[in-house]
Design a protein around this motif. Structure first.
Motif, short mmCIF file in Angstrom:
data_model
loop_
_atom_site.label_atom_id
_atom_site.label_comp_id
_atom_site.label_asym_id
_atom_site.label_seq_id
_atom_site.Cartn_x
_atom_site.Cartn_y
_atom_site.Cartn_z
N ASP A 21 0.82 -1.21 0.00
CA ASP A 21 0.00 0.00 0.00
C ASP A 21 0.86 1.26 0.00
O ASP A 21 2.10 1.21 0.00
CB ASP A 21 -1.01 -0.01 1.16
N ALA A 22 0.19 2.42 0.01
CA ALA A 22 0.89 3.71 -0.11
C ALA A 22 1.79 3.99 1.08
O ALA A 22 2.67 4.87 1.00
CB ALA A 22 -0.13 4.84 -0.27
N TRP A 23 1.60 3.27 2.19
CA TRP A 23 2.43 3.48 3.39
C TRP A 23 3.50 2.41 3.52
O TRP A 23 4.14 2.28 4.54
CB TRP A 23 1.54 3.51 4.62
N ALA A 27 -0.39 -5.70 1.68
CA ALA A 27 -1.85 -5.76 1.74
C ALA A 27 -2.32 -6.93 0.89
O ALA A 27 -1.67 -7.30 -0.10
CB ALA A 27 -2.47 -4.46 1.26
N PRO A 443 -6.45 2.43 -4.45
CA PRO A 443 -6.67 2.03 -3.05
C PRO A 443 -6.40 3.23 -2.15
O PRO A 443 -5.89 4.26 -2.61
CB PRO A 443 -5.64 0.92 -2.85
N ASP A 445 -4.82 6.04 -0.15
CA ASP A 445 -3.48 6.60 -0.16
C ASP A 445 -3.51 7.99 0.47
O ASP A 445 -4.53 8.41 1.03
CB ASP A 445 -2.89 6.62 -1.58
N GLY A 451 -9.70 5.74 -0.40
CA GLY A 451 -9.60 5.14 -1.72
C GLY A 451 -10.38 5.98 -2.72
O GLY A 451 -11.13 6.89 -2.35
N TRP A 498 -6.16 -0.38 -10.60
CA TRP A 498 -7.02 -0.78 -9.49
C TRP A 498 -8.46 -0.81 -10.00
O TRP A 498 -9.04 0.21 -10.33
CB TRP A 498 -6.86 0.21 -8.35
N GLU A 507 -12.11 0.83 -1.66
CA GLU A 507 -11.08 -0.01 -1.04
C GLU A 507 -11.29 -1.50 -1.33
O GLU A 507 -10.40 -2.32 -1.07
CB GLU A 507 -11.02 0.22 0.47
N TYR A 511 -5.91 -5.19 -8.04
CA TYR A 511 -5.08 -4.80 -9.16
C TYR A 511 -5.15 -5.82 -10.30
O TYR A 511 -5.03 -7.03 -10.08
CB TYR A 511 -3.62 -4.63 -8.73
N THR A 541 0.17 5.00 -5.06
CA THR A 541 0.70 3.67 -4.73
C THR A 541 1.54 3.18 -5.90
O THR A 541 1.00 2.74 -6.91
CB THR A 541 -0.45 2.70 -4.42
#
Length: 733
Positions: A21-23, A27, A443, A445, A451, A498, A507, A511, A541
């Motif tokens: 994920d973006a962090w 996931a 998703p 981010d 999302g 996505w 969410e 993909y 992401t």
């Protein structure tokens, strides 16, 4: 369901449940969400037999095809192609024939030693063997046809599209030699001027190009200028168009059309006090009045079309040029023109008939008998909409020619949206290419904590491949016309998208992967042919490795200052940005510099309900205060602010000194490209778009605060532009 069946189907459709994920956290998409997505793709996940049958049918078709529909390869001395043959053909003498794009033919025998057996399969009691064959042939870059014949037989056993490409996209010679360039970006419809009709147009673009070049700038970056919905003017998002192959006809300066210049009566009408009152109202509005602008412009366009069709000697040459344009553009133009005409027809009959999904079923496709009959019976109406596209494209071409005559390195820099709206002409004319019960998005981010689902049905990777990528190729050809650079919105779409089922929240998507190397090779081919630099918007992401693929393909990255933070939270020096990139302070999806500093975007997000709870907003606020302090620290550390300038972000509002210092600071960086927004020159606060909203905010309507004539008469702004040019020149050293 047995996992192996689901896994097989996911592999077939390139669905990957795992992502980062973006962090930066791993996931996994739940099995329930995967099944829901597959259901919306038209397959029943409750019926394992149906899934297995579809999988095996696709496998059978693969073997029976003998050659794939397309092979895309970078130019080389030899090429590897896959060929599947019934065992009875394996010992036969075979010949391949390549017909090049310029109609030259190359024939060679395929001898037994050329075959490298890689797989065997039995279908309907016939054994097929799959081989890899090395073809040693000197081929030019381009779109070729490869056919395979049995010796002595004039009918081809099989054929495929054979596309030979360069290895990387185009970069202008000056940039290859190290030139650092800057330009300004603008949402074209936002421009206010003394002459436009309440919306920015291509004559305004010419002014921007001239003034920017005068101050050392090398490009003007535009929003997508794709065709929207003239029958529904308030559907104004440039990122949710009707077609990405055609243009928004509202960008035409009607007073600069040849028919207007020759029509004295029409000129008198436009110069009348009554008409000028309408224009003044449209120009003075803070927000673009799409309804008013569209009604006014279409009425005049219809008069211009009538003038063209008078049939006298004065219009004969012009009418001939128009007819040549219609013939050249062919069915693709008629699709767009017919859709615009039909949308007006049905909306006039019933206001609920907003687009093809709710039209009478007989009209649900361009190819239908009812649609074709109506088009034939209403030729002049369809030709009117062709005319609208023609005059618009001519003016874009004029602007491009002006940029070239000014010696601008890039000139016009266009933007390719990631998709089209569900009720678009593009889907109406190409149903088989799109997955219509699915939307692309993102998703959760940083920009969209919940999302995003953009309401844009994705192209099917299967259908793209089966069509030899022709829809993708046509998109590139259209959008690389009349410009020097193309920004690809959400460039990760070349690798994956996505997909969000229509019945799910953002969410709950997954993909889907695309044939990235083929698409990058095609991008390189069209980029080189059109001498068009490519910039990939690679925010959000971003999967590991895509940055390397894009860099090797010659695609320029997108570096937004506010996102370029080191692990310790400090801001990376622009001097450390990579060269193959475009640096920017902000984008159309972000607040202006002033809005960012004053947290206007966060307050607006709270008002619009964009955050899941108060705690999420508090975290964002705390982070913003921290970021602002780090920005001040960075600017002072690089001597980009006066020594006496306040060093405490909690006691520092955004003023012109800080605003212009940020822009000049970024200009000193090493990225080859720098793009700055006109609204930031003007120190504006109100954003043009708030991601995740539709009716909650007046997206895509906010105009600039000043006319463009005033912008370049402002001494402070002129000094800023000259400082940008100086900083860019010094960055080369």
């Amino acid at each position: 369901m047995i996992r192996s069946s689901l896994d097989m189907f996911m592999e077939l459709k390139a669905i990957d449940p795992n992502f980062v994920d973006a962090w930066g956290k791993p996931a996994v998409v739940s099995e329930e969400n995967i099944k829901n997505l597959i259901n919306k793709m038209g397959h029943d996940t409750s019926d394992e037999t149906q899934l297995q049958n579809h999988y095996h049918e696709q496998e059978r078709l693969h073997w029976l095809s003998l050659l794939p529909p397309v092979t895309v390869a970078q130019q080389a001395d030899s090429y590897i192609i896959d060929i599947c043959l019934p065992i009875d053909f394996v010992t036969d003498a075979l010949i391949y024939q390549i017909t090049t794009e310029d109609k030259k033919q190359i024939k060679q025998n395929i001898v037994a030693t050329d075959f490298d057996l890689v797989a065997v399969n039995e279908i309907s009691e016939i054994e097929f063997q799959c081989y890899q064959v090395a073809l040693k042939v000197d081929l030019p870059q381009g779109y070729h046809l490869l056919e395979v014949f049995e010796k002595g037989n004039e009918e081809a056993l099989t054929s495929m599209s054979f596309i030979i490409t360069p290895s990387a996209c185009f970069t202008p010679k000056a940039m290859q030699e190290g030139k650092k360039i800057w330009g300004s970006s603008v949402q074209l419809y936002c421009i206010k001027s003394e002459n436009n009709w309440g919306i920015g147009d291509f004559s305004d673009l010419k002014v921007l190009l001239q003034k920017t070049a005068d101050h050392g700038g090398d490009f003007i970056g535009l929003n997508p200028i794709h065709a929207l919905f003239p029958a529904q003017p308030n559907n104004a998002s440039p990122y949710s168009p009707s077609s990405r192959k055609w243009l928004n006809v509202l960008y035409t300066d009607l007073t600069n059309v040849a028919e207007f210049k020759s029509d004295q009566a029409l000129q008198s009408t436009v110069n009348s006090p009554e008409f000028n009152d309408k224009l003044s109202s449209l120009r003075d509005s803070q927000w673009v009045d799409y309804q008013g602008v569209t009604e006014l412009k279409l009425a005049i366009l219809r008069t211009l079309f009538s003038t063209l069709n008078k049939g006298d000697k004065n219009t004969e040459k012009r009418l001939s040029a128009f007819n040549e344009y219609v013939a050249l553009k062919g069915d693709a133009l008629l699709q767009q023109a017919a859709y615009d005409a039909l949308q007006f027809k049905f909306l006039a009959e019933d206001e609920s008939l907003w687009g093809w999904p709710v039209w009478p079923e007989a009209f649900h496709a361009y190819q239908s008998e009812a649609s074709q009959t109506w088009i034939e019976d209403n030729k002049q109406e369809v030709l009117f909409w062709c005319y609208c596209q023609w005059v618009t494209e001519l003016q874009l071409e004029e602007a491009d020619q002006l940029a070239k005559s000014l010696g601008m390195t890039l000139g016009i820099y266009r933007d390719l949206a990631v998709g089209v709206g569900k009720g678009s002409s593009e889907i109406w004319a190409n149903h088989s290419v799109y997955c219509e019960e699915i939307s692309v998005g993102a998703p959760p981010d940083i920009l969209g904590p919940l999302g995003q689902s953009w309401g844009l049905p994705p192209m099917s990777p299967d259908q793209l491949y089966k069509s030899a990528y022709q829809p993708f190729i046509e998109l590139l050809q259209s959008n690389m016309s009349h410009c020097g650079a193309l920004r690809i919105d959400h460039v990760m779409a070349l690798l994956r998208l996505w997909w969000v089922p229509d019945n799910a929240t953002a969410e709950a998507g997954a993909y889907i992967y695309y044939p990235v190397q083929d698409l990058l090779n095609l991008l390189a081919l069209e980029s080189q042919r059109n001498q068009c630099l490519v910039i990939g918007e690679d925010l959000g992401t971003v999967p590991e490795g895509i940055d390397v693929l894009l860099e090797e393909a010659g695609v320029y990255s997108y570096k937004v200052f506010f996102f370029e933070q080191a692990d310790d939270g400090g801001y990376i020096s622009p001097a450390h940005y990579k060269n193959q990139a475009m640096a920017a302070l902000s984008t159309h999806d972000m607040p202006t510099i002033k809005g960012y500093w004053h947290c206007d975007d966060l307050y607006l997000g709270k008002e619009l309900g964009l955050y899941p709870d108060a705690e999420a907003l508090a975290v964002l606020m705390e982070n913003r205060v921290y970021c602002k302090q780090q920005i001040l620290n960075s600017l002072h550390g690089h001597d980009s602010l006066p020594v006496a300038y306040n060093r405490d972000a909690t006691q520092t509002g955004m003023d012109q000194t800080l605003n212009f210092a940020l822009q000049t600071h970024l200009a000193k960086g090493t990225s080859a490209l720098l793009s700055l927004q006109l609204e930031d020159f003007l120190e504006m606060e109100v954003p043009v778009n708030v991601p995740g909203t539709s009716d909650e905010y007046r997206n895509w309507q906010r105009k600039l605060s000043h006319n463009i004539e005033q912008i370049f008469d402002n001494e402070q702004i002129k000094t800023l532009l000259d400082n940008l040019t100086t900083a860019r020149n010094e960055a080369v050293k």
